[in-house]
Design a protein around this motif. Sequence first.
Motif, PDB file in Angstrom:
ATOM      1  N   TYR A 134      36.715  67.188  15.307  1.00  0.00           N
ATOM      2  CA  TYR A 134      36.784  67.670  13.735  1.00  0.00           C
ATOM      3  C   TYR A 134      37.847  68.810  13.938  1.00  0.00           C
ATOM      4  CZ  TYR A 134      34.893  69.743   9.388  1.00  0.00           C
ATOM      5  OH  TYR A 134      34.911  69.994   8.114  1.00  0.00           O
ATOM      6  N   ASP A 135      37.640  69.698  14.625  1.00  0.00           N
ATOM      7  CA  ASP A 135      38.937  70.791  14.887  1.00  0.00           C
ATOM      8  C   ASP A 135      40.147  70.342  14.959  1.00  0.00           C
ATOM      9  OD1 ASP A 135      36.491  72.568  14.436  1.00  0.00           O
ATOM     10  OD2 ASP A 135      36.466  73.547  16.483  1.00  0.00           O
ATOM     11  N   ALA A 136      40.311  69.500  15.849  1.00  0.00           N
ATOM     12  CA  ALA A 136      41.625  68.843  15.874  1.00  0.00           C
ATOM     13  C   ALA A 136      42.420  68.465  14.827  1.00  0.00           C
ATOM     14  CB  ALA A 136      41.613  67.806  17.102  1.00  0.00           C
ATOM     15  N   MET A 137      41.470  67.892  13.927  1.00  0.00           N
ATOM     16  CA  MET A 137      42.169  67.260  12.581  1.00  0.00           C
ATOM     17  C   MET A 137      42.405  68.462  11.949  1.00  0.00           C
ATOM     18  SD  MET A 137      40.014  65.288   9.611  1.00  0.00           S
ATOM     19  CE  MET A 137      38.823  66.590   9.337  1.00  0.00           C
ATOM     20  N   TRP A 138      41.800  69.463  11.669  1.00  0.00           N
ATOM     21  CA  TRP A 138      41.943  70.627  10.924  1.00  0.00           C
ATOM     22  C   TRP A 138      43.348  71.482  11.431  1.00  0.00           C
ATOM     23  CZ3 TRP A 138      40.854  71.849   6.297  1.00  0.00           C
ATOM     24  CH2 TRP A 138      39.849  71.113   5.697  1.00  0.00           C
ATOM     25  N   TYR A 251      49.068  72.640   1.700  1.00  0.00           N
ATOM     26  CA  TYR A 251      48.428  71.577   1.395  1.00  0.00           C
ATOM     27  C   TYR A 251      47.126  71.462   0.589  1.00  0.00           C
ATOM     28  CZ  TYR A 251      45.257  73.607   4.650  1.00  0.00           C
ATOM     29  OH  TYR A 251      44.055  74.481   5.382  1.00  0.00           O
ATOM     30  N   GLU A 252      46.716  70.444  -0.017  1.00  0.00           N
ATOM     31  CA  GLU A 252      45.224  70.258  -0.725  1.00  0.00           C
ATOM     32  C   GLU A 252      44.568  69.152   0.043  1.00  0.00           C
ATOM     33  OE1 GLU A 252      43.421  68.987  -4.933  1.00  0.00           O
ATOM     34  OE2 GLU A 252      45.502  69.772  -4.861  1.00  0.00           O
ATOM     35  N   VAL A 253      43.381  69.323   0.345  1.00  0.00           N
ATOM     36  CA  VAL A 253      42.671  68.285   1.096  1.00  0.00           C
ATOM     37  C   VAL A 253      41.932  67.545   0.002  1.00  0.00           C
ATOM     38  CG1 VAL A 253      40.862  67.423   2.548  1.00  0.00           C
ATOM     39  CG2 VAL A 253      42.010  69.435   3.240  1.00  0.00           C
ATOM     40  N   LEU A 254      42.117  66.254  -0.310  1.00  0.00           N
ATOM     41  CA  LEU A 254      41.522  65.378  -1.482  1.00  0.00           C
ATOM     42  C   LEU A 254      40.291  64.874  -1.318  1.00  0.00           C
ATOM     43  CD1 LEU A 254      45.140  63.800  -2.354  1.00  0.00           C
ATOM     44  CD2 LEU A 254      44.192  66.034  -3.333  1.00  0.00           C
ATOM     45  N   THR A 255      39.730  64.853  -0.071  1.00  0.00           N
ATOM     46  CA  THR A 255      38.439  63.936   0.301  1.00  0.00           C
ATOM     47  C   THR A 255      37.623  65.200   0.632  1.00  0.00           C
ATOM     48  OG1 THR A 255      39.712  63.539   2.581  1.00  0.00           O
ATOM     49  CG2 THR A 255      39.488  61.632   0.842  1.00  0.00           C
ATOM     50  N   LEU A 256      37.192  65.940  -0.145  1.00  0.00           N
ATOM     51  CA  LEU A 256      36.180  66.965  -0.201  1.00  0.00           C
ATOM     52  C   LEU A 256      35.090  66.697  -1.304  1.00  0.00           C
ATOM     53  CD1 LEU A 256      37.948  70.198   0.803  1.00  0.00           C
ATOM     54  CD2 LEU A 256      36.868  68.723   2.401  1.00  0.00           C
ATOM     55  N   SER A 257      33.797  67.025  -0.997  1.00  0.00           N
ATOM     56  CA  SER A 257      32.600  66.862  -1.903  1.00  0.00           C
ATOM     57  C   SER A 257      31.604  67.932  -1.491  1.00  0.00           C
ATOM     58  CB  SER A 257      32.521  65.214  -1.832  1.00  0.00           C
ATOM     59  OG  SER A 257      31.765  65.033  -0.685  1.00  0.00           O
ATOM     60  N   ALA A 258      30.530  67.849  -2.294  1.00  0.00           N
ATOM     61  CA  ALA A 258      29.340  68.984  -2.128  1.00  0.00           C
ATOM     62  C   ALA A 258      29.020  68.574  -0.718  1.00  0.00           C
ATOM     63  CB  ALA A 258      28.465  68.589  -3.265  1.00  0.00           C
ATOM     64  N   GLY A 259      28.857  67.437  -0.234  1.00  0.00           N
ATOM     65  CA  GLY A 259      28.365  67.242   1.271  1.00  0.00           C
ATOM     66  C   GLY A 259      29.365  67.416   2.431  1.00  0.00           C
ATOM     67  N   ALA A 262      31.392  71.891   6.808  1.00  0.00           N
ATOM     68  CA  ALA A 262      31.969  73.157   6.649  1.00  0.00           C
ATOM     69  C   ALA A 262      33.312  73.011   7.223  1.00  0.00           C
ATOM     70  CB  ALA A 262      31.109  74.228   6.880  1.00  0.00           C
ATOM     71  N   THR A 263      34.451  73.736   6.480  1.00  0.00           N
ATOM     72  CA  THR A 263      35.684  73.950   7.010  1.00  0.00           C
ATOM     73  C   THR A 263      35.489  75.021   8.116  1.00  0.00           C
ATOM     74  OG1 THR A 263      36.519  73.530   4.787  1.00  0.00           O
ATOM     75  CG2 THR A 263      38.364  74.521   6.356  1.00  0.00           C
ATOM     76  N   PRO A 264      36.272  74.581   9.241  1.00  0.00           N
ATOM     77  CA  PRO A 264      36.257  75.559  10.451  1.00  0.00           C
ATOM     78  C   PRO A 264      36.466  76.744  10.155  1.00  0.00           C
ATOM     79  CG  PRO A 264      37.170  73.489  11.159  1.00  0.00           C
ATOM     80  CD  PRO A 264      37.106  73.402   9.745  1.00  0.00           C
ATOM     81  N   PHE A 266      38.418  79.122  11.548  1.00  0.00           N
ATOM     82  CA  PHE A 266      39.583  79.349  11.742  1.00  0.00           C
ATOM     83  C   PHE A 266      40.895  78.937  10.564  1.00  0.00           C
ATOM     84  CE2 PHE A 266      39.297  75.268  14.176  1.00  0.00           C
ATOM     85  CZ  PHE A 266      40.377  74.340  13.542  1.00  0.00           C
ATOM     86  N   VAL A 267      40.098  78.217   9.602  1.00  0.00           N
ATOM     87  CA  VAL A 267      41.030  77.663   8.817  1.00  0.00           C
ATOM     88  C   VAL A 267      40.871  78.916   7.639  1.00  0.00           C
ATOM     89  CG1 VAL A 267      41.405  76.076   6.888  1.00  0.00           C
ATOM     90  CG2 VAL A 267      40.728  75.266   9.060  1.00  0.00           C
ATOM     91  N   PRO A 268      42.148  79.231   7.084  1.00  0.00           N
ATOM     92  CA  PRO A 268      42.232  80.257   5.894  1.00  0.00           C
ATOM     93  C   PRO A 268      41.804  79.538   4.828  1.00  0.00           C
ATOM     94  CG  PRO A 268      44.282  80.246   6.938  1.00  0.00           C
ATOM     95  CD  PRO A 268      43.450  79.016   7.587  1.00  0.00           C
ATOM     96  N   GLN A 269      40.560  80.158   4.148  1.00  0.00           N
ATOM     97  CA  GLN A 269      39.747  79.763   2.892  1.00  0.00           C
ATOM     98  C   GLN A 269      40.870  79.507   1.867  1.00  0.00           C
ATOM     99  OE1 GLN A 269      36.642  78.501   3.574  1.00  0.00           O
ATOM    100  NE2 GLN A 269      37.451  78.979   5.393  1.00  0.00           N
ATOM    101  N   ALA A 270      41.753  80.442   1.748  1.00  0.00           N
ATOM    102  CA  ALA A 270      42.579  79.985   0.503  1.00  0.00           C
ATOM    103  C   ALA A 270      43.557  79.022   0.416  1.00  0.00           C
ATOM    104  CB  ALA A 270      43.402  81.420   0.454  1.00  0.00           C
ATOM    105  N   ALA A 271      43.489  78.372   1.804  1.00  0.00           N
ATOM    106  CA  ALA A 271      44.476  77.291   1.937  1.00  0.00           C
ATOM    107  C   ALA A 271      44.324  76.032   1.054  1.00  0.00           C
ATOM    108  CB  ALA A 271      44.648  76.843   3.553  1.00  0.00           C
TER     109      ALA A 271
END
Length: 271
Positions: A134-138, A251-259, A262-264, A266-271
Amino acid sequence: MSITYKDAQGIAGMRLAGRLASEVLDYLTPFVQPGVTTNALDRLAHDYITQVQHAVPAPLNYTGGGNTPYPKSICTSVNHQVCHGIPNDKQLKKGDIVNIDITVIKDSWHGDTSRMFFVGEPSIAARRLCAVTYDAMWHGIQMVRPGAHLGDIGAAIQKFAEGHGFSVVREFCGHGIGQVFHEEPQVLHYGRPGTLEKLVEGMTFTIEPMINAGKKEIKDGPEKDGWTIVTKDHSLSAQWEHTVLVTPTGYEVLTLSAGSPATPAFVPQAA
C-alpha cells in the motif's frame, strides 16, 4: 494505441467512474469474512454495479486481446495469486488475504481500483506485505506531476518495496485508462528515475504494484484458465490500485470514496 488526454468533460466522467469503482469495494467490505466464497462476492458486486450504480462491470467478457473471455464481473486473487484470479465456489478461510479488483464503466468512462482484504486475522508477515505494498503504491503516486517521468513512478515503488525485502512483479503494470479499459501509457512498477515518457496534464492512468513476499517470478496458475497468475515460489503476493489524474500542479486520485483506507501519513494532505 495512442495516449488520450482528458478535457474537463472527460475528467468529470473519470471522477464519477472512479468513485463508483471505489464504492463497490466499500460495499463489499463487510461481506469479506471466513466462509464466504469469491463467487458470492462476485454476485454481490455485479448486482450492486448493475442495479444500484446503473453501470457496467468492465471485466465481464473482457478478452484483453486474448482468446478467453473473462467470465466474471470482478477479479479475486487469494494469497499467492498475483492477479486476475477468477471467482469460484471455494470458501475463504481465516488468515487468507485477498485482492479484489473492480473496474466499472459509467457513461463510457472506466474507473479501476483494487484493495487488499484480510479474512479474519492475518499473519504478521501477511499484514506487513499488504502494508508495504500500500505504501509503495503511494510512493509511486507522489511522483506524479507534469514534467515528471514514468520511470520516476516505477523507481519510487521499486526502491521502497525492495528496501523492505520484497520483490516487484515485472510482467504486469499499470496502464492508461479512459473510454478504453487499457490504453497507453504502460506504467511500470520498477525502473530508473528520469526515464520513459514525460507526464502531461490530463493524462489518466492506474498505478497498481504487485509485490511478492518471495521472489519476483510468476507463472500461470494451476487452474489453466487463461487468466489466473500465481507466484512461482508459492509466496504471498499483494496488490493495491488507484486511478490517477495528472493535474496542473501534481495529481488527483480518482478512485477514493468514504470507505477508502486512510492515506499514509507521509503523503502531504494537500496533494
